[in-house]
Structures are given as structure tokens and as C-alpha cells.
Write a protein that holds these residues in place. Structure first.
Motif, PDB file in Angstrom:
ATOM      1  N   ALA A 103      -4.469  -1.163   3.966  1.00  0.00           N
ATOM      2  CA  ALA A 103      -5.047   0.114   3.549  1.00  0.00           C
ATOM      3  C   ALA A 103      -5.959   0.663   4.633  1.00  0.00           C
ATOM      4  CB  ALA A 103      -5.819  -0.068   2.246  1.00  0.00           C
ATOM      5  N   ARG A 123       2.240   1.777  -3.372  1.00  0.00           N
ATOM      6  CA  ARG A 123       1.214   1.841  -4.416  1.00  0.00           C
ATOM      7  C   ARG A 123       1.434   0.767  -5.486  1.00  0.00           C
ATOM      8  NH1 ARG A 123      -2.268   4.976  -4.106  1.00  0.00           N
ATOM      9  NH2 ARG A 123      -2.362   6.593  -2.547  1.00  0.00           N
ATOM     10  N   VAL A 158       0.839  -1.200   0.000  1.00  0.00           N
ATOM     11  CA  VAL A 158       0.000   0.000   0.000  1.00  0.00           C
ATOM     12  C   VAL A 158       0.875   1.252   0.000  1.00  0.00           C
ATOM     13  CG1 VAL A 158      -1.728   1.295   1.299  1.00  0.00           C
ATOM     14  CG2 VAL A 158      -1.909  -1.168   1.116  1.00  0.00           C
ATOM     15  N   VAL A 171      -4.012  -6.327   0.701  1.00  0.00           N
ATOM     16  CA  VAL A 171      -4.089  -4.882   0.554  1.00  0.00           C
ATOM     17  C   VAL A 171      -5.127  -4.260   1.489  1.00  0.00           C
ATOM     18  CG1 VAL A 171      -4.643  -3.051  -1.056  1.00  0.00           C
ATOM     19  CG2 VAL A 171      -3.179  -4.911  -1.758  1.00  0.00           C
ATOM     20  N   ALA A 172      -6.285  -4.917   1.610  1.00  0.00           N
ATOM     21  CA  ALA A 172      -7.370  -4.276   2.357  1.00  0.00           C
ATOM     22  C   ALA A 172      -7.026  -3.984   3.830  1.00  0.00           C
ATOM     23  CB  ALA A 172      -8.648  -5.100   2.237  1.00  0.00           C
ATOM     24  N   HIS A 205      -1.614  -7.860  -7.358  1.00  0.00           N
ATOM     25  CA  HIS A 205      -2.673  -8.677  -7.954  1.00  0.00           C
ATOM     26  C   HIS A 205      -2.100  -9.600  -9.022  1.00  0.00           C
ATOM     27  CE1 HIS A 205      -6.351  -9.815  -9.913  1.00  0.00           C
ATOM     28  NE2 HIS A 205      -5.900  -9.314 -11.035  1.00  0.00           N
ATOM     29  N   PHE A 209      -5.819 -10.517  -2.670  1.00  0.00           N
ATOM     30  CA  PHE A 209      -5.924  -9.089  -2.522  1.00  0.00           C
ATOM     31  C   PHE A 209      -6.634  -8.668  -1.245  1.00  0.00           C
ATOM     32  CE2 PHE A 209      -6.299  -5.068  -4.553  1.00  0.00           C
ATOM     33  CZ  PHE A 209      -5.181  -5.121  -5.321  1.00  0.00           C
ATOM     34  N   ALA A 210      -7.702  -9.387  -0.940  1.00  0.00           N
ATOM     35  CA  ALA A 210      -8.528  -9.027   0.211  1.00  0.00           C
ATOM     36  C   ALA A 210      -7.698  -9.053   1.486  1.00  0.00           C
ATOM     37  CB  ALA A 210      -9.708  -9.980   0.321  1.00  0.00           C
ATOM     38  N   SER A 246      -0.461  -2.106  -5.777  1.00  0.00           N
ATOM     39  CA  SER A 246      -1.560  -3.080  -5.725  1.00  0.00           C
ATOM     40  C   SER A 246      -1.679  -3.891  -6.999  1.00  0.00           C
ATOM     41  CB  SER A 246      -2.906  -2.394  -5.521  1.00  0.00           C
ATOM     42  OG  SER A 246      -2.815  -1.367  -4.633  1.00  0.00           O
ATOM     43  N   PHE A 247      -1.465  -3.229  -8.125  1.00  0.00           N
ATOM     44  CA  PHE A 247      -1.646  -3.931  -9.400  1.00  0.00           C
ATOM     45  C   PHE A 247      -0.609  -5.039  -9.536  1.00  0.00           C
ATOM     46  CE2 PHE A 247      -1.682  -3.497 -14.275  1.00  0.00           C
ATOM     47  CZ  PHE A 247      -2.579  -4.533 -14.381  1.00  0.00           C
TER      48      PHE A 247
END
Lengths: 283, 277
Positions: free
Chosen positions: A222, A47, A44, A218-219, A53, A214-215, A49-50
Motif C-alpha cells: 500500500a 482490495r 492491495v 498489505v502495508a 486477514h 497484515f503488516a 485486505s479483509f
């Protein structure tokens, strides 16, 4: 097995823990949540995230390739995740100075090619379609003792690497130019981090599935970074949130019989939305 | 090979979808919105499964889900573009929702959910009927016309937003229209290469085109051409090699083109800007 939720938490706990598979799932989930939160915190911050994923997508050809070659699935996961990390690092390097444009095209293409390969391996293997869903969306039913032990070793390794490079990595993530001027090996750090991310994602994908890592990654991180600006606190909060989300999702999934992926992502989204709303209100 | 109706259908739909994806991909890469494109393609999966669970035509679910999501991204405005965390968290949830629909569908009809799921995720270009292929081709033509119509102002806004807005170009509107077009294309391409492999057609040919030329119109043509070539070569390869699924073949060929483009000397962004003035 037909578990039903009751008002007595002790009964519920007893129900949860009465099957060994559920104990394995809880242990694996906890280990995974801790690595995910620690690594995700840096994702995070940077930056990325992509990229994150895309690396999680690597596990799909990893798993199907290993099945095709008759190797243990975990080895395929790790080989492809690390390979993908190196491909992205190499691709962004060749495109000269880090242009956002080419970098996102590289990342996207690596992901699509990986999925294409995965589908090819699967069709060569002649696998069953149901297993695709498990691969992509995870399952907590089949986790073995061996998997829990492997996860634990990977977590220790990842933790050790992160403890070693954490400080310079943080510096390089927050202010790349100043770090470079101070002689921090920014380039090498970013490659080390990508490989670490690949390893972490490979571990996580075995539990929550390729598409939903991802869940957990990153979540929570973040959410934590939205809730507090203090670094150590937000790191600790990210770990706590990830662990709680995993436990809650496993419990929910166990009692309601809904898919684990749906539970994890929903809890993650709700918490993130709440944190976001409280941040907006405090302004 | 061309005598077989399913190959002709695949070529008809695949070619036009490829051109539309190549053109849109050029702008997606230019605007560094590949992640949003990826998110939209994953939404297509949920849309297809929602439609399957509700028992309506898959394509209704596809288009409804992707266009709605595109509008949502557009409504979030600049944020949807800058804040990749929000996009990521939201689309992880959408995928989770897809799993839920898969379960619901599983419960409502015995059996074939695995096939619907796999078809939405990985496409089945050889499975298109003549009617489906014709409709997909027609929609792709509309998409191509739309993107060509807004190409010039969109280029301007993407390359130099400040000057474009000062000159009165409706940047926000263009951005929203563009996202909706990408959404519709995601729904289209899901039928051909599947929700998961769409990025192969969006990002790879466009990435290669951006490396090879600074001239935007040449770049758009090149992106569309490379996407088209990927689809044709992919279909031909998978027709010859039975074990090779067409979606994989198309994406692998597109990835190969991108790899080849790395051998060419890198071009500079400044070149595009110079050409525009």
C-alpha cells in the motif's frame, strides 16, 4: 545474552549475527518479506485486505490442529490456509453475483469459525497458554534451518505461480469486465490467487504470527502504491520496503527486547502514514 | 444445569449480548462493514491488555479502546469504509500495541499474563460473576434499545444513501452512532466470546438472515434469533462436553447456521428496496 546498541555499525552487525537463531531469523524474514510484498501488491490492487486477514487467521487452527494430530506444524498451516481460500471462493460463488454484502459476511464467518476451531483444538491439546501468544503474534527465536528451507521452496513456488499468472491477473484485477470480454478466465484466476495468498500467508504467519501478517503483506504494498503510479517501480518498491521493514524490525526487536510484532507493525504504520501524508501534500 | 450460578450468569449475559450482536450484525452486513467490525473487535484485545497493564478494571479498557476507535473510524468518514487498506494497517498496529502491553503486563506482574491474554482473545463466558453478568446484560439492553431506535433511518441510509440524504436524514451522524454502538458491542462481546470470535456472532447470524429473507424487520429478528440460538446451543453443548470451550461452541453453531442458510435459495437486494418503498 545482553546485546547493547552502539554507534559502530560493524559491532552491531557482529552482535546481530553472532547467534545462529538470529541468522535464521534474518534469512527467513527476508524470504517472507519478498513473498509478502509480491502477493500483497496484488491484494492491495484487488482490495482484498479483509480476505487476506481472514486467510492469515487460518494458520491458528492450522497450527493447533497439527499439534493435536501430532503432525509437523507447517503442514497444518498450509492445509488450513488452502482450505480457507477454497471455502471463501466457494462461499462467494454460491452467493451468486459477487455481492459485497454476502461476501464480507462469508469472509468474516470463515475467519471466526477458524478461530473457534483453533481454540477448540488448543483446548483438546491441552497446550500451554504462552504458546498461544507465539502462535498469534509470532516469534523469531525458534526458527530452524528446516523452516528456512521450507520457506525458500514455498517462495520459489509462489514466485513461479505469480510469474505465470501475473499478467492476466493484473488485467483481471484492474478491469474485470474488459478482461472477461477478452476471454481471460477471471473466475479461475481469482481462485488461483486466493490459494496462492493462502500459501503465502501460511508461510508468513510462521514468522510474524497469525494476527500480524497484515503488516508485511498489505502495508509495504500500500505504501509503495501511494508513492508511485508506475507499476513495475511500485512492485519493486514494495519488495524493498518489506525487506527493509523486516530487517529494521528484527534489529530493533533484538536490541530493545520489545516484541517483534510491535516493532514490525509500528514501522509499517509509520511508513504508510508518511507515504499517505506526502501523497496528500503533492495534490 | 440451570441450578448452577455460573451457567445462569452465562445465559443472562450471553443471551442479551447475542441479541444486541445479531441486530447490529444485520446492519454491519447490510452496510458491508464486516471488516470494520473485525477491526473494532481486535481493538478490544488491546484495550483489555492496556487496562491489565495499567492495573485498572478490564472493562474500562475495553470500552474506552473500542469506542475511541469507532469514533476515529467515524471521523475518517467515508474513507474508513471504502479504504480497507487504512483500516487494515491501523488495526495491525493496534494489535502490535496489544503485544507490547502484554509484555509490559508480563514484566509488571509475574505469571498470569497468559491467562489475561487468552481471556481477552477467546472470552470466558462461564467465568462471569453475577455482578459482571448483570452489568453486561444491562449494557446490552441499552445497546438493543439504541439500535432499535435508529433502525428505520439507518436502514434507509444504508440502502439508498442518496435519497435518504436528500430527504434530510443525517447520514453521517447515523453512521457514526452506529459505529460507536458496534464498538460498545465489541467490548461487551469480548467478555462473552472473546475479541477474536466476535465476528461469529456479528457476521454469521446476520449473513444467514440476509440470505433467508428480504424483509428487513424479519431479517433483524431472524439475525437476533439465530445469534441467541447459537449462544444457547453453544453453552449447552460446552456444558455437556467438557473439552469444548463455550466460545468455540457458540461460533461453530453460528457458522453451522450460516452454512444451512446456503441451502436456501438466494434472495435479491432488489427485494429489500422494493419493500422499503
Amino acid at each position: 545474552m545482553n546485546p547493547s546498541f552502539s554507534a559502530n555499525p560493524l559491532t552491531d552487525l557482529h552482535q546481530l549475527l553472532q547467534y545462529p537463531f538470529m541468522v535464521n531469523a534474518l534469512e527467513a524474514g527476508t524470504i517472507v518479506a519478498v513473498i509478502a510484498a509480491l502477493v500483497g501488491w496484488f491484494v492491495v490492487l484487488r482490495r482484498e485486505s479483509f480476505v487476506c486477514h481472514t486467510l492469515s487467521v487460518m494458520s491458528f487452527p492450522g497450527a493447533s490442529g497439527a499439534a493435536l494430530a501430532g503432525l509437523p506444524l507447517a503442514s497444518g498451516y498450509f492445509v488450513f490456509a488452502v482450505g480457507g481460500a477454497l471455502a471463501i471462493a466457494f462461499g462467494s460463488r454460491v452467493s451468486g453475483r459477487r455481492s459485497a454484502m454476502q461476501e464480507s459476511a462469508v469472509v468474516g464467518t470463515v475467519g471466526a469459525v477458524a478461530l473457534g476451531l483453533g481454540f477448540l483444538f488448543l483446548s483438546l491439546y491441552g497446550g500451554i497458554l504462552e504458546s498461544v501468544e507465539t502462535l498469534l503474534f509470532g516469534s523469531f527465536v525458534g526458527i530452524t534451518r528446516g523452516q528456512v528451507e521450507t520457506l525458500f521452496i514455498v517462495a520459489l513456488l509462489a514466485g513461479a505461480v505469480l510469474a505465470t499468472v501475473g499478467r492476466p491477473l493484473f488485467y483481471a484485477s484492474v478491469d474485470e469486465q474488459a478482461a472477461r470480454a477478452d476471454g481471460v478466465p477471471v473466475r479461475a484466476l481469482s481462485i488461483v490467487f486466493l490459494v496462492l495468498l493462502g500459501m503465502a500467508v501460511a508461510a508468513i504467519a510462521q514468522i510474524v504470527g497469525v494476527l500480524l501478517t497484515f503488516a508485511l503483506l498489505v502495508a509495504p504494498a500500500a505504501t509503495a502504491q501511494l508513492l508511485t503510479d508506475r507499476l513495475r517501480l511500485s512492485l519493486a518498491l514494495a519488495v524493498a520496503l518489506a525487506v527493509l521493514e523486516t530487517w529494521a524490525a528484527l534489529t530493533l526487536s533484538y536490541f530493545t527486547n520489545e516484541a517483534l510484532g510491535f516493532c514490525v507493525t509500528t514501522i509499517a504504520l509509520v511508513l504508510y502514514a508518511c507515504a499517505r501524508a506526502s501523497r496528500e501534500l503533492r495534490r | 444445569m440451570f441450578a448452577l450460578p455460573f451457567v445462569r450468569n452465562a445465559l443472562l449475559a450471553g443471551s442479551l449480548i447475542a441479541i444486541a450482536s445479531g441486530l447490529l450484525g444485520y446492519f454491519i452486513v447490510l452496510r458491508a462493514q464486516v471488516f470494520a467490525g473485525d477491526a473494532l473487535s481486535h481493538v478490544a484485545f488491546t484495550g483489555a491488555l492496556a487496562a491489565a497493564a495499567a492495573g485498572v478494571d478490564l472493562r474500562i479498557g475495553l470500552f474506552a479502546a473500542t469506542v475511541l476507535m469507532a469514533l476515529l473510524f467515524a471521523a475518517l468518514g467515508e474513507r474508513a469504509r471504502a479504504d480497507d487498506v487504512s483500516v487494515g494497517v491501523a488495526f495491525a498496529w493496534i494489535l502490535g500495541l496489544g503485544v507490547l502491553f502484554l509484555d509490559l503486563f508480563n514484566a509488571s506482574s509475574s505469571g498470569s499474563s497468559g491467562i489475561v491474554g487468552a481471556r481477552a482473545l477467546f472470552g470466558s463466558i462461564f467465568g462471569l460473576s453475577t455482578g459482571e453478568a448483570t452489568l453486561a446484560a444491562a449494557i446490552a439492553v441499552v445497546l438493543i434499545a439504541a439500535i432499535l431506535a435508529i433502525a428505520r433511518p439507518l436502514l434507509f441510509v444504508s440502502l439508498d444513501p442518496a435519497v435518504a440524504i436528500a430527504r434530510g436524514v443525517p447520514a453521517r451522524l447515523l453512521g457514526s452512532v452506529f459505529l460507536v454502538l458496534v464498538g460498545a458491542d465489541a467490548a461487551e462481546a469480548t467478555q462473552a466470546v472473546g475479541a477474536l470470535l466476535l465476528l461469529g456472532l456479528l457476521a454469521a447470524p446476520a449473513g444467514a438472515a440476509h440470505r433467508l429473507t428480504a424483509n428487513p424487520y424479519l431479517g433483524m429478528a431472524l439475525a437476533a434469533g439465530l445469534a441467541l440460538a447459537s449462544v444457547w446451543i453453544g453453552i449447552a453443548l460446552s456444558y455437556q462436553i467438557a473439552a469444548l470451550p463455550p466460545s468455540s461452541a457458540i461460533v461453530l453453531v453460528a457458522g453451522g447456521f450460516y452454512l444451512l442458510a446456503f441451502a436456501a435459495p438466494p434472495r435479491r437486494v432488489a427485494g429489500v428496496l422494493r419493500w422499503m418503498r
